[in-house]
Design a protein around this motif. Structure first.
Motif, short mmCIF file in Angstrom:
data_model
loop_
_atom_site.label_atom_id
_atom_site.label_comp_id
_atom_site.label_asym_id
_atom_site.label_seq_id
_atom_site.Cartn_x
_atom_site.Cartn_y
_atom_site.Cartn_z
N MET A 92 0.84 -1.20 0.00
CA MET A 92 0.00 0.00 0.00
C MET A 92 0.87 1.24 0.00
SD MET A 92 -3.37 -0.39 2.33
CE MET A 92 -3.60 1.37 2.36
N PHE A 93 1.96 1.15 0.73
CA PHE A 93 2.89 2.29 0.78
C PHE A 93 3.43 2.60 -0.61
CE2 PHE A 93 7.14 4.07 1.18
CZ PHE A 93 6.88 5.15 2.00
N THR A 94 3.75 1.55 -1.37
CA THR A 94 4.25 1.77 -2.74
C THR A 94 3.22 2.49 -3.59
OG1 THR A 94 5.56 -0.21 -2.61
CG2 THR A 94 5.10 0.63 -4.80
N GLY A 95 1.98 2.01 -3.51
CA GLY A 95 0.93 2.65 -4.30
C GLY A 95 0.78 4.10 -3.91
N ILE A 96 0.75 4.31 -2.61
CA ILE A 96 0.52 5.66 -2.09
C ILE A 96 1.73 6.56 -2.34
CG2 ILE A 96 1.38 5.58 0.28
CD1 ILE A 96 -2.17 6.40 -0.55
N LYS A 154 4.30 12.91 -6.79
CA LYS A 154 3.49 14.06 -7.22
C LYS A 154 4.01 15.31 -6.53
CE LYS A 154 -1.26 13.32 -8.13
NZ LYS A 154 -2.58 13.06 -7.54
N GLN A 155 4.22 15.21 -5.21
CA GLN A 155 4.64 16.38 -4.45
C GLN A 155 6.06 16.81 -4.78
OE1 GLN A 155 3.72 15.59 -0.33
NE2 GLN A 155 1.66 16.40 -0.58
N MET A 167 -6.42 11.32 -3.86
CA MET A 167 -6.09 12.18 -2.72
C MET A 167 -5.02 13.19 -3.09
SD MET A 167 -6.24 9.64 0.53
CE MET A 167 -4.61 9.14 0.16
N GLU A 168 -5.00 14.30 -2.37
CA GLU A 168 -4.02 15.34 -2.63
C GLU A 168 -2.86 15.28 -1.63
OE1 GLU A 168 -3.81 17.64 -5.14
OE2 GLU A 168 -5.40 16.44 -6.03
N SER A 200 -5.45 10.54 -14.01
CA SER A 200 -4.95 11.65 -13.20
C SER A 200 -4.06 12.56 -14.03
CB SER A 200 -4.20 11.12 -11.98
OG SER A 200 -3.03 10.47 -12.37
N GLU A 201 -4.21 13.86 -13.83
CA GLU A 201 -3.38 14.85 -14.52
C GLU A 201 -2.51 15.54 -13.48
OE1 GLU A 201 -6.37 17.28 -16.40
OE2 GLU A 201 -5.94 16.40 -18.34
N VAL A 202 -1.40 16.09 -13.96
CA VAL A 202 -0.56 16.83 -13.01
C VAL A 202 -0.56 18.30 -13.34
CG1 VAL A 202 1.00 15.13 -12.08
CG2 VAL A 202 1.38 16.02 -14.36
#
Lengths: 253, 329
Positions: free
Chosen positions: A74-78, A84-85, A163-164, A251-253
């Motif tokens: 889950m950590f990998t996915g998240i 992103k950040q 999520m952001e 998802s777009e960035v």
């Protein structure tokens, strides 16, 4: 598929490996945390008797392995959120590589890391004298471990796409994953309480833990035969990976 | 030959129009700059041209490929340096380049030589095995520019390439950008809100504000449009003086701002005594007067009617180049 895509998948996998090996704190905590569970809960509940459970440590070990793989994947996915950040996701998305390959690369990387952790705990459990069922059971165990990893990466990707920031992730962990984990029979059997058993049958984690236990451990109390669990786990895995890919590609960035 | 061509490109975010029906083209081999304050729509335009955002309306072609229909082909032909660093800080400089090279499918031999080449171009050869998290801001930027060049892109997009860097590093980066434009023949599309940067680097400039392009022209033509020399003056009664000066044919343009007036003229030095004479005949006291060559500041002011000095007053950090506030991403 073109060789460019394989190159991309390979380098994305390699990146995850390098990051994992270099991040000492993650390496240590991802192994020590499950071991705490194994030793502390293991020695605490050992004195209690559960119906159909002869050796509590053998009962608990598969649950802890499933938990370790689940959290790590889950950590990998998240961790897409990190990219992103830190802006790195843009570098990934602007490359001439299909979104599908990007997801495959990420999933394989995360799954490999999770499986390494799972195996370390499995080895420690074997060292502690957990009774395993044999070669076929062990092979089936690997299949379950891989499926758990893929499903959890997929779920992580869904969360990361929706999520952001990380606050939402904490909320999901505390309010969704922890209760599901307690109701998955990872730590204690759910058969004694009929209500709990009914709820568990709707819990996707339950089938993973039950299946892993049924295939790995000899003479133990599982609810379903491992192959039935395998079917459910496989279906959930395909759905989760599909959803993860879909949301990620949108998802777009 | 046009390497970038947009046709009424538009992007809306909910009810905000970030980019409003812009049409422009960039020629092969040139350095084209988008100049405008933060929030003008520069980054949004770059993100659409680099296939990261879907345009709401309109279309665009990059290197001959449609940014919606042939995204993969566009991606193969472009290099991008984003506004925020897009590096994996847990990897070394070399590993970041290696990652990029593989993502773009470079062969083993090519990877090796090309990584050396681009590292040399930005003078990071001796730092290649250091983790990027230990790099300075300038080094990160250089590494990103090197990375953008790796796969021989036809066009390199640079979004605010020197944002937040010190004066010395900015110079160095400008040199690298100029070098790769010359040596590799890469077409460069850059955005900036630094006037001096656009002035130094660009062949042609588009001035963008509130999502629209106000003017596109060569730097020289833009400067000429505000006059060969710019006289800036402040006096006791600006309205009266401006009214009188408007009768003079030798003044190519007059602009009145909050606390000063700018005049575009030929041979500015000789015009100063004339202006002072006129002012005295009207009993207006001149407080200050100066003459200088026009800068892009003047051009920007001319086309947007907004002065950067107002914005600068609220800017407490004394960074050399004028800058705008209110960043929007």
């Amino acid at each position: 598929m073109k060789s460019v895509e394989f190159q991309a998948i390979y380098i994305m996998w390699l990146r995850q490996m390098k990051r994992f090996v270099r991040s000492k704190s993650r390496l240590v905590s991802s192994i020590v945390k499950p071991l705490f569970f194994l030793f502390i809960i293991g020695s605490g509940f050992r004195v209690a008797t559960f119906e159909g459970v002869d050796d509590y440590l053998s009962f608990l070990a598969p649950g802890i392995i499933a938990m370790a793989i689940l959290f790590s994947s889950m950590f990998t996915g998240i961790s897409v959120l990190w990219d992103k950040q830190f802006g790195f996701l843009q570098e990934v998305l602007v490359a001439p590589v299909s979104r599908f390959s990007i997801i495959i690369g990420r999933t394989l990387g995360g799954a490999t890391v999770a499986l390494i952790q799972g195996f370390i705990i499995l080895l420690i459990a074997l060292g502690l004298g957990v009774k395993i069922s044999g070669v076929f059971g062990l092979l089936l165990t690997f299949v379950f471990m891989i499926l758990i990893a893929f499903t959890a990466v997929g779920f992580g990707l869904v969360l990361a796409s929706k999520m952001e920031d990380f606050q939402g992730f904490q909320l999901i962990m505390n309010l969704l994953i922890m209760p599901l984990l307690f109701l998955s029979s990872a730590f204690f059997p759910v058969t004694a309480n009929p209500t709990m058993k009914t709820i568990s049958s709707f819990n996707p984690l339950f089938y993973r833990v039950d299946g892993l236990r049924g295939s790995l451990i000899i003479d133990t109390a599982t609810v379903n035969p491992p192959l039935l669990d395998l079917l459910v786990v496989l279906v959930v895995c395909i759905i989760m990976m599909g959803l993860g890919s879909y949301f990620f590609s949108k998802s777009e960035v | 030959m046009d390497i970038i061509k947009t046709n009424n490109l538009t992007k809306n975010f909910d009810d905000l129009t970030a980019v409003d029906t812009i049409s422009f083209s960039v020629k092969k081999g040139e350095i084209f700059g988008f100049l405008g304050p933060n929030g003008a729509g520069k980054t949004t335009t770059i993100k659409m041209l680099t296939t990261l955002l879907h345009p709401t309306k309109g279309s665009a072609e990059v290197a001959g490929f449609d940014i919606i229909g042939a995204r993969d082909k566009v991606r193969r032909n472009i290099g991008v340096v984003f506004q925020e660093p897009a590096l994996d800080i847990e990897l070394t400089g070399r590993e970041n380049l290696e990652y990029h090279a593989r993502m773009y499918g470079l062969s083993r031999d090519k990877r090796k030589t090309r990584i050396e080449d681009v590292l040399n171009l930005v003078d990071l050869e001796d730092k290649k095995n250091v983790l990027v998290k230990n790099y300075s801001g300038g080094m990160k930027r250089r590494l990103e520019i090197a990375r953008g060049l790796m796969h021989y892109p036809t066009v390199l997009f640079l979004d605010e390439p020197t944002l937040g860097l010190d004066a010395q590093t900015r110079r160095a980066i400008w040199n690298y950008i100029g070098k790769m434009n010359k040596e590799e023949g890469t077409t460069i599309f850059l955005t900036t809100h630094y006037m001096d940067e656009a002035d130094f680097l660009c062949d042609r400039i588009g001035i963008i504000d509130h999502g629209s392009i106000l003017v596109i022209d060569s730097v020289t033509n833009l400067k000429n449009s505000v006059g060969n020399d710019v006289i800036t003056l402040s006096c006791s009664d600006m309205v009266k003086l401006v009214k009188r000066l408007e009768e003079e044919s030798w003044i190519s343009n007059i602009e009145q701002h909050d606390s000063f007036v700018t005049l575009g003229v030929e041979k500015g030095e000789e015009k100063i005594p004339v202006i002072i004479e006129i002012a005295q005949s009207l009993n207006i006291r001149i407080k200050s007067i100066s003459v200088r060559k026009p800068t892009l500041d003047d051009v920007f002011l001319h086309f947007t009617g907004r002065t950067m000095r107002d914005q600068e007053a609220t800017n407490t950090t004394r960074s050399a180049p004028p800058r705008f506030h209110g960043r929007m991403r």
